[in-house]
Design an enzyme around this catalytic site. Structure first.
Site, PDB file in Angstrom:
ATOM      1  N   SER A 133      -1.119  57.187  49.797  1.00  0.00           N
ATOM      2  CA  SER A 133      -1.680  56.036  49.315  1.00  0.00           C
ATOM      3  C   SER A 133      -1.209  56.018  47.844  1.00  0.00           C
ATOM      4  O   SER A 133      -0.143  55.628  47.520  1.00  0.00           O
ATOM      5  CB  SER A 133      -3.147  56.228  49.489  1.00  0.00           C
ATOM      6  OG  SER A 133      -4.112  55.183  48.899  1.00  0.00           O
ATOM      7  N   ASP A 159      -4.602  49.302  59.080  1.00  0.00           N
ATOM      8  CA  ASP A 159      -4.862  49.880  57.447  1.00  0.00           C
ATOM      9  C   ASP A 159      -5.354  48.566  56.612  1.00  0.00           C
ATOM     10  O   ASP A 159      -4.398  47.863  56.253  1.00  0.00           O
ATOM     11  CB  ASP A 159      -3.597  50.416  56.695  1.00  0.00           C
ATOM     12  CG  ASP A 159      -3.892  51.091  55.638  1.00  0.00           C
ATOM     13  OD1 ASP A 159      -5.097  50.924  54.972  1.00  0.00           O
ATOM     14  OD2 ASP A 159      -3.051  51.903  54.922  1.00  0.00           O
ATOM     15  N   TYR A 196      -5.986  58.015  45.483  1.00  0.00           N
ATOM     16  CA  TYR A 196      -6.697  57.452  44.449  1.00  0.00           C
ATOM     17  C   TYR A 196      -7.988  57.871  44.373  1.00  0.00           C
ATOM     18  O   TYR A 196      -8.854  58.243  45.310  1.00  0.00           O
ATOM     19  CB  TYR A 196      -6.935  55.743  44.848  1.00  0.00           C
ATOM     20  CG  TYR A 196      -7.359  55.099  43.786  1.00  0.00           C
ATOM     21  CD1 TYR A 196      -6.647  54.663  42.741  1.00  0.00           C
ATOM     22  CD2 TYR A 196      -8.813  54.681  43.981  1.00  0.00           C
ATOM     23  CE1 TYR A 196      -7.252  53.637  41.781  1.00  0.00           C
ATOM     24  CE2 TYR A 196      -9.423  53.654  42.819  1.00  0.00           C
ATOM     25  CZ  TYR A 196      -8.513  53.308  41.849  1.00  0.00           C
ATOM     26  OH  TYR A 196      -9.329  52.415  40.884  1.00  0.00           O
ATOM     27  N   HIS A 222      -6.131  53.952  57.279  1.00  0.00           N
ATOM     28  CA  HIS A 222      -5.383  54.324  56.126  1.00  0.00           C
ATOM     29  C   HIS A 222      -5.163  55.923  56.264  1.00  0.00           C
ATOM     30  O   HIS A 222      -4.316  56.274  55.461  1.00  0.00           O
ATOM     31  CB  HIS A 222      -6.527  54.118  55.021  1.00  0.00           C
ATOM     32  CG  HIS A 222      -5.719  54.024  53.695  1.00  0.00           C
ATOM     33  ND1 HIS A 222      -4.165  53.526  53.158  1.00  0.00           N
ATOM     34  CD2 HIS A 222      -6.236  54.940  52.524  1.00  0.00           C
ATOM     35  CE1 HIS A 222      -4.050  53.777  52.101  1.00  0.00           C
ATOM     36  NE2 HIS A 222      -4.835  54.880  51.389  1.00  0.00           N
TER      37      HIS A 222
END
Length: 320
Positions: free
Chosen positions: A185, A271, A91, A300
């Site tokens: 992700s 996470d 992202y 993460h």
């Protein structure tokens, strides 16, 4: 600290995400509309000064024929056809610089790193605009066009990703039967969407995948990007039911139900960005052969370089 359910419960967890009755028809029509446009693949060599990897600036037609950029990297002077990794970014990031991310080509594979439309100004840098308009949204991309499934941002992103596979398969240097998709992700969420929409993939590597289990992910964490949806719905209180109705068409849980390629997931128990239950929500529904690596003491970042090393071993066996 652990942010979610114990691992034993995670392995039994089932998402409450609804499976829209016209999910398949929606995506069939979406892709058919974009396939009316020629792929228009253009590949130009880039002078990077590298001696062992050749880099090409690639453009192809994504959603509704709109141009999408990518880097194609191959071992120097390779003629193919090569086993190929198609990678999607996390992202906020774009395809970055031509001389970055050389691992997969250095290992002997063709590597297509796909830009994400409208992103690339948080890290990495991107070159693909998102020319579509939308209604009111919160900062970020999670609520762009969320008033309808037709205008929602990830309709365009996921279509770009499917077209990236088609573009890769059009290249002489690519072995169209030996393509895997990979991403962390957001890139993991895009990989799951591709797995549910594209036949004939050799493998899927969703690392700490985002865009999964929206009914839970939008309520279990205060971390962005999921929190973007929470802030939007805190303001637009009357839109919660409709927004979740839209999100169901873009949830990795529902794409996982339709996937058949072998998959290697990762998740991390600390996470806060993509809590492990949301990953298991997709993993436990995944219809194809599957494995998952759980990193108990990581956030993460997941396994980081350990995931790369494991993936190299898997690819060596997969393409032996």
């Amino acid at each position: 600290m652990f942010v979610d359910l114990p691992e034993s419960e995670l392995r039994q967890y089932r998402s409450s995400q609804a499976d829209p009755a016209d999910f398949d028809a929606f995506w069939r029509d979406t892709l058919a509309s974009s396939r009316r446009h020629a792929l228009g693949v253009a590949v130009e060599p880039v002078d990077t000064g590298l001696q062992t990897v050749d880099v090409f600036d690639m453009t192809f037609a994504g959603y509704e024929g709109q141009p999408v950029r990518a880097w194609l990297r191959v071992p120097h002077a390779a003629t193919g056809p090569l086993a190929t990794i198609v990678q999607f970014q996390g992202y906020g990031g774009g395809r970055a610089r031509a001389t970055e991310d050389l691992l997969w080509a250095s290992a002997g594979y063709a590597h297509l790193l796909v830009d994400t439309r409208g992103q690339g100004s948080t890290w990495g840098g991107g070159d693909t605009p998102d020319p579509e308009g939308s209604g009111p949204q919160g900062p970020g991309f999670m609520t762009r066009g969320i008033d309808s499934r037709e205008t929602y941002y990830y309709r365009r992103v996921f279509t770009d990703a499917v077209r990236a596979i088609e573009a890769a398969r059009s290249l002489e240097v690519v072995d169209s039967d030996r393509i895997v998709v990979l991403g962390g992700s957001q890139g993991g969420g895009i990989s799951l969407a591709v797995a549910g929409l594209v036949d004939g993939l050799a493998g899927v590597f969703p690392r700490v995948p985002f865009l999964c289990d929206f009914p839970r992910s939008t309520t279990i964490t205060d971390s962005d990007p999921y929190k973007e949806i929470g802030r939007f719905l805190a303001t637009h209180r009357h839109k919660a039911e409709a927004a979740h109705g839209v999100l169901a068409y873009f949830d990795g849980v529902n794409f996982a139900k339709r996937a058949s390629a072998r998959a290697w997931f990762t998740t991390a128990l600390m996470d806060p960005v993509c809590p492990p239950s949301t990953v298991f929500g997709a993993y436990n529904e995944y219809a194809g052969p599957k494995e998952i690596t759980v990193w108990p003491y990581n956030g993460h970042e997941g396994g980081g370089a350990y995931d790369d090393e494991a993936t190299l071993r898997i690819l060596a066996d997969l393409f032996a």
